[in-house]
Design a protein around this motif. Structure first.
Motif, PDB file in Angstrom:
ATOM      1  N   GLY A 674     -39.003  11.838  19.206  1.00 31.29           N
ATOM      2  CA  GLY A 674     -38.521  10.522  19.628  1.00 31.29           C
ATOM      3  C   GLY A 674     -37.369  10.575  20.606  1.00 31.29           C
ATOM      4  N   HIS A 675     -36.987  11.780  21.014  1.00 36.82           N
ATOM      5  CA  HIS A 675     -35.857  11.948  21.930  1.00 36.82           C
ATOM      6  C   HIS A 675     -36.247  12.856  23.094  1.00 36.82           C
ATOM      7  N   HIS A 849     -27.961   6.014  20.067  1.00 33.54           N
ATOM      8  CA  HIS A 849     -29.185   6.426  20.753  1.00 33.54           C
ATOM      9  C   HIS A 849     -28.958   7.547  21.766  1.00 33.54           C
ATOM     10  N   ALA A 850     -27.703   7.890  22.079  1.00 33.70           N
ATOM     11  CA  ALA A 850     -27.430   8.917  23.090  1.00 33.70           C
ATOM     12  C   ALA A 850     -26.133   9.637  22.745  1.00 33.70           C
ATOM     13  N   GLU A 863     -28.631  14.248  24.652  1.00 32.88           N
ATOM     14  CA  GLU A 863     -29.804  13.996  23.818  1.00 32.88           C
ATOM     15  C   GLU A 863     -29.941  12.480  23.692  1.00 32.88           C
ATOM     16  N   VAL A 864     -31.087  11.937  24.134  1.00 33.39           N
ATOM     17  CA  VAL A 864     -31.229  10.483  24.282  1.00 33.39           C
ATOM     18  C   VAL A 864     -32.550  10.030  23.672  1.00 33.39           C
ATOM     19  N   ALA A 865     -32.513   8.895  22.978  1.00 31.15           N
ATOM     20  CA  ALA A 865     -33.733   8.295  22.451  1.00 31.15           C
ATOM     21  C   ALA A 865     -34.656   7.921  23.610  1.00 31.15           C
ATOM     22  N   GLU A 866     -35.961   8.156  23.431  1.00 32.99           N
ATOM     23  CA  GLU A 866     -36.914   7.939  24.525  1.00 32.99           C
ATOM     24  C   GLU A 866     -36.869   6.519  25.074  1.00 32.99           C
ATOM     25  N   ASP A 867     -36.666   5.549  24.193  1.00 30.28           N
ATOM     26  CA  ASP A 867     -36.716   4.161  24.654  1.00 30.28           C
ATOM     27  C   ASP A 867     -35.418   3.720  25.335  1.00 30.28           C
ATOM     28  N   ARG A 868     -34.420   4.612  25.406  1.00 28.85           N
ATOM     29  CA  ARG A 868     -33.152   4.248  26.047  1.00 28.85           C
ATOM     30  C   ARG A 868     -32.880   5.073  27.302  1.00 28.85           C
TER      31      ARG A 868
END
Length: 904
Positions: A674-675, A849-850, A863-868
């Motif tokens: 998810g990241h 989220h990041a 490291e970042v959430a895919e949707d952000r």
């Protein structure tokens, strides 16, 4: 003062004889001779003050015969026996040297020179610098790029050029020189009628003794007859003069670490021998055998009011004192140096110099006294420790913050860190551990961990240290930190730029690094294990190829066997020799040979893959924290002189990016489900800083219009009608010039890198300076400024002191001049990335989220959430570009991927 990568070797036997003959025959009241002991100890203490070595050994001749006596029965036979007045001083001298904490070596069957030669060779092979303190001319044969001689009696040093000036021959010719001249003191025959001038003249004409003998018929006159009559003796003379560098030793260079002095033993020896001057110096600094090099006005108060807190009433009284203090010193004692696994054993604090307390919380040895409950004490401390308005100070507070976080306490208000204060004040003055800083700025020797916990395999965990010993040790740490702050901070404030650098960059960076380290990075252990297997297969294949190229099996990791194969069997050209006159197999030598020959290329590839396997693919899986499933590096602020961060366990800075194998290791650094990982890298930042500092119109214009700087440089230097018409070869040469000049590369180095003649390379450099005159002006002015004030500064006021800039040693002086040019760019780049880290961390604070995860050179990894991802990308570049306001725009390249390599 030498750095931590320099081995100092003291010729103790040379010291001993010089002291004995140079000083009057001193005795104590009982008639015991003491002059040689006093002289040698004074020279050793002076060496410690001036060099402050971490790696050091004092080497003496062992009693008995050596292999040279077997070679030549008359070797040193005409020397009179050692005087009784000298012999009687050897044992007390050895006791005193050992009590000083200096490693001492005596090896039977060889001379001290051979032990020193062997250690010097091993140290050079390990990448160390070597300083040999001696008055023995024979040692000149050991001098090389990494080996220098110093003479404490004459306060002089000998590098390669110095050997040539003194003897009129180079270090690699000294053995032949000594064989020709002979040595009356050692009874080495030599050639009758041949003195230093004749020997040097012959060697300058014929190069080597062997070549001279091959042409002996051409030598005329009586001296020629003498040479021809001595050919049989010359082989023996050469063997006697040659220092052995292959002595079997039980210790290596890295094990020769200076220990803390045994002051009680020294006091007893000085008192018995009546060495009043040494006793006075010892008593002037209760814990140190030598005077402090930079004593503090604050001093070291003789009273130490340290309290062991075992009762609730004592703790409450100290909590009141902490609440009333504007700033208090704080320290933790723990079960481990691994900050992710360490648990608190006790805490200490201080509010005034000389007054400190230790609260034991988890000492578990049999018979340990009842202690306050750890959870309850931390609960009482938590409001104070988490209050950002209450200032805390300590030494390396980031570690204490990690350990407190393991117990659910967030350390805030980290206002002063004496490790960083020392580092910002002068990054090269000393190492920045508490013991070294206290010794330099307070003139004291603190209690060391080994003093209370022991050493080696028998070293105790701190929970097994007695609470009484722990109290003295830990309370002193807090007390010393408080005293250091009161000494260092006024010095920083006296230079506003340094105080600002500390307040705005170094101290605010601590919580950023704390979060990054605690976060860690996810690695794919199975991928790394597969890579290890593949690397092992590749190494076997390379070994087979190497054996085929050599037409014989040999150990690729043995410098001696490699030397024999490359230069003995294959007859490859010798590019450089070791201090002992052997052909060098160093990395840069192999790289030069690899341009023409297959075997050096194979060896270089083998070494690179072996290092990757041992350092990363084999080791990284074992470094995964079992609780988090991640690898947690340690970032170090107070190591690199230029301000660059370094990292260890694992070292993230040295994973190669230009090789396929290095990139594969980066592929094992992955994002969780998810990241994704985002890598943001400053583009050509040091060249942009050069443009800013030099103000060169050509560079400023190229960066202002976002041109390809290497293409633009090539067009200028090679006279291309337009940048579009620059050839790939010209761009490659321009890139080498651009980066080479920043790092102080000479025309010779550029020629070797580009594979061209030195004259052509010099023309390139001259053309570059004609097209970019501002760069030449900046370099000249920077060297002059560094010589005048002894330091240079970055754009943000960081200072790098360059004591060698005025050195009479040309090699050291030239190195300092190259550093003077390079350090402002490296240091400014370091300051910019740190400012960017602080800003990005602040921006992401509170956003789950990041998060900022790694820093490597000029690159940040998030490291970042895919949707952000889109939102982060939209702002990240802007925050990094705003980290500095230069005369040219900063440029940041950003990538996204499932792993680090893909994102780069």
């Amino acid at each position: 003062m030498v750095d931590a990568r320099t081995l100092v070797l003291v010729d103790g036997s040379s010291y001993l004889y010089r002291a004995f003959h140079a000083l009057p025959p001193l005795t104590n009241s009982r008639g015991e001779p003491t002059g040689a002991v006093l002289g040698v100890l004074n020279m050793l203490l002076r060496m410690q003050r001036e060099q402050n070595p971490e790696l050091v050994a004092v080497v003496f001749d062992a009693p008995g015969k050596t292999f040279r006596d077997d070679l030549f029965a008359e070797y040193k036979s005409h020397r009179p026996p050692m005087p009784d007045d000298l012999r009687s001083q050897i044992e007390p001298l050895i006791e005193a040297v050992q009590a000083l904490g200096l490693p001492l070596l005596r090896v039977s069957g060889v001379e001290a020179d051979d032990v020193i030669g062997t250690l010097a060779q091993r140290a050079v092979n390990s990448g160390l610098q070597v300083l040999i303190s001696t008055g023995d001319k024979d040692m000149a044969q050991l001098v090389g790029d990494r080996v220098t001689l110093v003479n404490t009696m004459t306060n002089s040093s000998l590098d390669r050029a110095g050997v040539k000036t003194k003897f009129d021959v180079y270090p690699e010719q000294i053995i032949d020189y000594l064989a020709l001249v002979g040595d009356a003191s050692d009874n080495i025959p030599g050639v009758p009628k041949v003195g230093p001038k004749t020997a040097a003249k012959w060697l300058n004409e014929y190069g080597t003794l062997d070549n001279l003998l091959a042409n002996q018929a051409r030598i005329e006159g009586k001296v020629g007859e003498s040479l021809r009559a001595s050919t049989t003796d010359l082989a023996l003379s050469r063997e006697l003069a040659k220092i052995r560098c292959d002595v079997e030793l039980e210790v290596g260079p890295e094990q020769l670490r200076r220990h803390e002095p045994d002051t009680a033993k020294l006091r007893e020896l000085y008192t018995r021998l009546e060495l009043r001057s040494l006793l006075k110096a010892l008593d002037a600094s209760p814990s140190s055998p030598s005077s402090p090099s930079s004593p503090s006005a604050d001093g070291w108060a003789p009273g130490r009011n340290y309290e062991l807190v075992l009762e609730p009433e004592q703790l409450d009284r100290w909590l009141d004192a902490l609440r009333a203090a504007d700033v208090f010193a704080f320290d933790t004692e723990t079960t481990s140096l691994d900050y992710m696994q360490a648990e608190i054993v006790g805490v200490s604090f201080a509010v005034e110099p000389g007054a400190a307390a230790y609260v034991p919380l988890a000492h578990t040895y049999p018979g340990a006294p009842d202690q306050l409950d750890r959870a309850e004490v931390l609960q009482k401390l938590q409001p104070l420790l988490e209050d950002d308005r209450r200032g805390k100070l300590g030494h390396h507070l980031k570690y204490d913050a990690h350990v407190l976080r393991n117990h659910g306490v967030e350390l805030r208000g980290m206002r002063f860190d004496t490790m960083l204060e020392s580092y910002v004040l002068n990054s090269t003055a000393t190492r920045h551990d508490l013991d070294s800083v206290a010794r330099l700025y307070l003139g004291v020797t603190t209690i060391h961990y080994e003093d209370v916990a022991g050493k080696g395999a028998k070293q105790l965990n701190f929970r097994d240290v007695s609470v009484e010993a722990a109290a003295e040790y830990s309370a002193e740490d807090s007390d010393v930190a408080l005293r250091l702050h009161r000494t260092l901070w006024p010095r920083l404030e006296a230079v506003p730029a340094l105080a600002r650098l500390y307040r705005e960059i170094e101290q605010p960076l601590v919580p950023v690094l704390l979060d990054m380290e605690h976060c860690g990075v996810l690695v794919d252990a199975q991928m790394l294990k597969r890579q290890s297997h593949e690397l092992s297969r590749s190494l076997v294949e390379l070994e087979q190829r190497a054996h085929a190229a050599a037409a014989q099996p040999f150990n690729l990791e043995s410098p001696r066997q490699l030397q024999e194969v490359l230069f003995g069997k294959l007859g490859l050209p010798v590019k450089r020799k070791t201090p002992t006159g052997q052909p060098s197999t160093a990395e840069d030598v192999l790289e030069e040979l690899a341009d023409e020959f297959e075997l050096p290329r194979i060896i270089l590839e083998y070494r690179g893959l072996a290092k990757l396997r041992s350092t990363y693919t084999d080791k990284l899986p074992d470094q995964i924290n079992p609780r988090t499933g991640r690898v947690h590096t340690s970032y170090h602020q107070a190591v690199a002189a230029t301000g660059r961060l370094s990292s260890t366990d694992p070292n993230l800075q040295n994973i190669p990016i230009r090789t396929a194998e290095g990139r594969r290791i980066r592929q094992a650094f992955v994002a969780p489900p998810g990241h994704v990982l985002i890598a943001a890298d400053y583009s050509q930042i040091e060249l942009r800083i050069m443009a800013h500092l030099s103000g060169d119109a050509g560079l400023l214009d190229a960066f202002a219009h976002d041109r390809d700087i290497h293409q633009a440089t090539a067009a200028e230097v090679f006279g291309a009608p337009s940048p579009d018409q620059v050839t790939p070869e010209q761009r490659r040469a321009a890139k080498a010039i651009n980066f080479g000049l920043i790092y102080g590369m000479s025309a010779f180095g550029l020629a070797r890198q580009l594979g061209i003649e030195r004259g052509a390379a010099q023309q390139y450099v001259d053309l570059y300076f004609q097209r970019y005159p501002g760069v030449k002006r900046y370099m000249d002015e920077t060297r002059a400024t560094a010589r005048e004030q002894g330091f240079i500064e970055t754009v943000f006021g960081r200072r790098l002191y360059l004591p060698e800039i005025r050195s009479p040693n040309a090699q050291m002086r030239q190195y300092a001049e190259r550093s003077a040019i390079n350090a402002p760019m490296q240091g400014t780049a370091a300051d910019i990335i740190k400012r960017a880290m602080i800003e990005v961390h602040r921006w992401l604070s509170g956003q789950p989220h990041a998060r900022l995860m790694m820093q490597v050179h000029d690159e940040l990894v998030l490291e970042v959430a895919e949707d952000r991802v889109d939102g982060v990308l939209a702002e990240l570049r802007g925050h990094m570009v705003a980290a500095a306001d230069l005369r040219v725009p900063l440029k940041v390249e950003v990538g996204v991927g499932r792993n680090w390599d893909e994102a780069h």
